[in-house]
Design a protein around this motif. Structure first.
Motif: not given
Length: 574
Positions: A509-516, A221-236
């Motif tokens: 889906m993958l550990p290498v997909a993004t740093p979180p 939930c933490i790694c997924y939401c760190s990616s989800i939250g970034g889409i909300a703002t232009l600088t996210g």
């Protein structure tokens, strides 16, 4: 044979570089046009970005070398693409984020929210998801994940410790149970005794299994939401800024269609919907959708005691931070000021302060101007009223500013600036060489496909591709292509560029997909299959959510159903 394979593996990056450069060179040699030459550069950069044969930022610098050599653009024109307004917005936003992280303001905000949600399983999951998503709107997803995971682990470990102690006490107080087995006279005398130790061991195994599931769910939930939250703002997150830069590059007369406000009005509801769906899905997968148990509505006194003890852990962490210092208050005020200035600069529904103050020349002041203004204040405003001396000297010394350059030097990801610039250079090169127009003419048959289906396919393609390469690189490669397609079929370019951008953040889906993902995977409780199973469903939910957003509220807010005049370059569309 084994020795040859070892040598190949050791020099695999060099082999990839030489092979790709040489083999794909056949394209511009066979078809000596500017379109083919630009296609060659894009193919080489795409392969290098996917394989990381060269560092991402170094690959992004290739247009500076190849475009002038291939007579696509002169060096001065290419180099100007690497430091545009979008890059300044990115740098200013990151400087504010670094200040927030440097003074631990993000940790204070996180703990305050967790004190509000409590530690009941479902609410604890929701609390961490909300906090992570909110922080990721303003600071990098990597920093957010790195900060939130230790807090989550501390709370979960305390919960588990108390559960084990409770199990030991209940087992010690219990008596051995006798169970009669058999129905024949010969078997009536046979009994099986469940010892206290056996019962305790069985309960411990169940608790361990439950704890492991909760830990997996919390990490994901933490790694997924760190990616989800970034889409909300232009600088996210980087892809959002790539979109803004590409729109400004490809359509200079767009009238500022992508601003902080317009992006937030469309992307924030999308983020909320996806956040709720992610919460429901992770709860079903790792907690089981048992309302009474997940929300602790059973009235169990021992469960309430455990919750209070775990809650005390969060309270203790919050107490360690002490009272808010002047520096924290100052950074918080500047952060709020940044958000307010960006929202009110040009809100769209009414004249903004940039229009009123600067004689309606709103293009003179951009979101990048605001971000740099706040960032400069961080280097001016002192972090306190005095600087206490620890060496016994009484000489007064001025305190350091809220942000010092050595801190920026350590924490600023400069490579992203070059990566953004490389994307803008590619977009400009595609336009100048005629490759964008050529691609557009080849994609005209797509006009017979329903537009929602096109948006869905774009989302699915980009969401799949971003699992294998960086989200910024993915957006950089796909945006010019989908923009050319939209122009060719007289479709609003934003109708496909927006889902392309948002889908680049669906790396679940993958550990290498993004740093979180890599950070939470490094703690050792997750297996690749755990992330793949949970991430696959979340990817599907993300694609469906983005498709829904594009065809509902986004269409109304950004008028995506009409083909804008600023995109009608050829004059062929009505």
């Amino acid at each position: 044979m084994a020795g040859i394979l070892e040598v190949i593996l050791a020099f695999r990056k060099s082999l990839i570089i030489v092979t790709v450069v040489v083999l794909t060179l056949a394209l511009p040699l066979a078809v000596p046009t500017k379109e083919a030459k630009c296609g060659y550069v894009i193919i080489v950069m795409a392969v290098f970005w996917c394989t990381e044969a060269l560092p991402l930022a170094v690959t992004a610098l290739l247009p500076v070398l190849l475009f002038p050599l291939m007579n696509i653009m002169d060096a001065n024109t290419v180099c100007r693409e690497y430091l545009k307004n979008t890059n300044m917005l990115f740098v200013g936003g990151l400087l504010v984020a670094i200040a927030i992280e440097h003074w631990h303001l993000h940790k204070r905000m996180a703990l305050r929210v967790l004190l509000l949600t409590g530690v009941r399983p479902a609410l604890l999951l929701m609390g961490f998801m909300v906090v992570t998503a909110f922080l990721s709107m303003w600071i990098s997803n990597t920093a957010t994940t790195a900060m939130m995971v230790p807090i989550a682990r501390a709370a979960l470990d305390q919960l588990h410790k108390l559960e084990l102690e409770s199990n030991l006490e209940s087992s010690g107080a219990g008596q051995a149970s006798e169970v009669q087995e058999g129905s024949t006279p010969e078997e009536k005398g046979r009994t099986h005794v469940l010892t206290i130790e056996d019962e305790r061991k069985r309960n411990e195994d169940l608790l361990e299994e439950k704890h492991l599931k909760l830990c997996k769910g919390m990490c994901l939930c933490i790694c997924y939401c760190s990616s989800i939250g970034g889409i909300a703002t232009l600088t996210g997150t980087g892809p959002n800024l790539v979109l803004q830069g590409q729109v400004e590059e490809l359509y200079p007369d767009n009238g500022g269609v992508i601003t902080f406000v317009s992006w937030f009005s469309f992307a924030f509801p999308t983020m909320i919907v996806l956040l709720v769906l992610a919460w429901i899905w992770l709860q079903i997968r790792y907690l089981g959708f048992n309302f009474k148990e997940n929300f602790s509505c059973t009235g169990n006194s021992s469960a309430m005691v455990k919750e209070k003890e775990a809650y005390a852990i969060i309270q203790e962490e919050n107490k360690k931070l002490g009272r808010m210092k002047f520096a924290e208050i100052a950074v918080l005020v500047l952060f709020i000021l940044l958000v307010l200035l960006c929202f009110t600069r040009d809100p769209g529904f009414a004249p903004g302060w940039a229009t009123n103050i600067f004689n309606k020349k709103k293009k003179y002041v951009t979101d990048g101007t605001v971000a740099i203004f706040i960032a400069i204040l961080l280097f001016i405003i002192p972090s306190g009223f005095y600087n206490a001396q620890t060496d016994g000297k009484s000489k007064f010394q001025a305190p350091p500013p809220l942000l010092e350059w050595k801190v920026v030097h350590e924490k600023m990801p400069w490579s992203i600036v070059f990566l953004l610039g490389g994307g803008f250079a590619l977009a400009k090169g595609s336009e100048k060489s005629g490759l964008s127009a050529w691609l557009g003419t080849r994609l005209t048959p797509l006009q017979n496909i329903p537009h929602p289906a096109i948006a869905f396919l774009v989302c699915l393609l980009v969401a799949t591709f971003t699992e294998c390469t960086g989200n910024v690189a993915t957006t950089t490669l796909f945006l010019p292509i989908v923009a050319s397609m939209a122009e060719a079929i007289c479709l609003n370019p934003l109708y496909v560029m927006l889902p392309c951008t948002l889908s680049a953040s669906l790396a679940f889906m993958l550990p290498v997909a993004t740093p979180p993902n890599a950070i939470v995977f490094s703690y050792g409780q997750l297996k690749v299959i755990d992330m793949a199973k949970a991430g696959f469903v979340l990817n599907i939910l993300g694609v469906l959510t983005i498709t829904l957003a594009i065809n509902t509220w986004a269409s109304s807010l950004l008028q995506l159903r009409t083909f804008p005049s600023w995109a009608n370059k050829t004059g062929m569309c009505p």
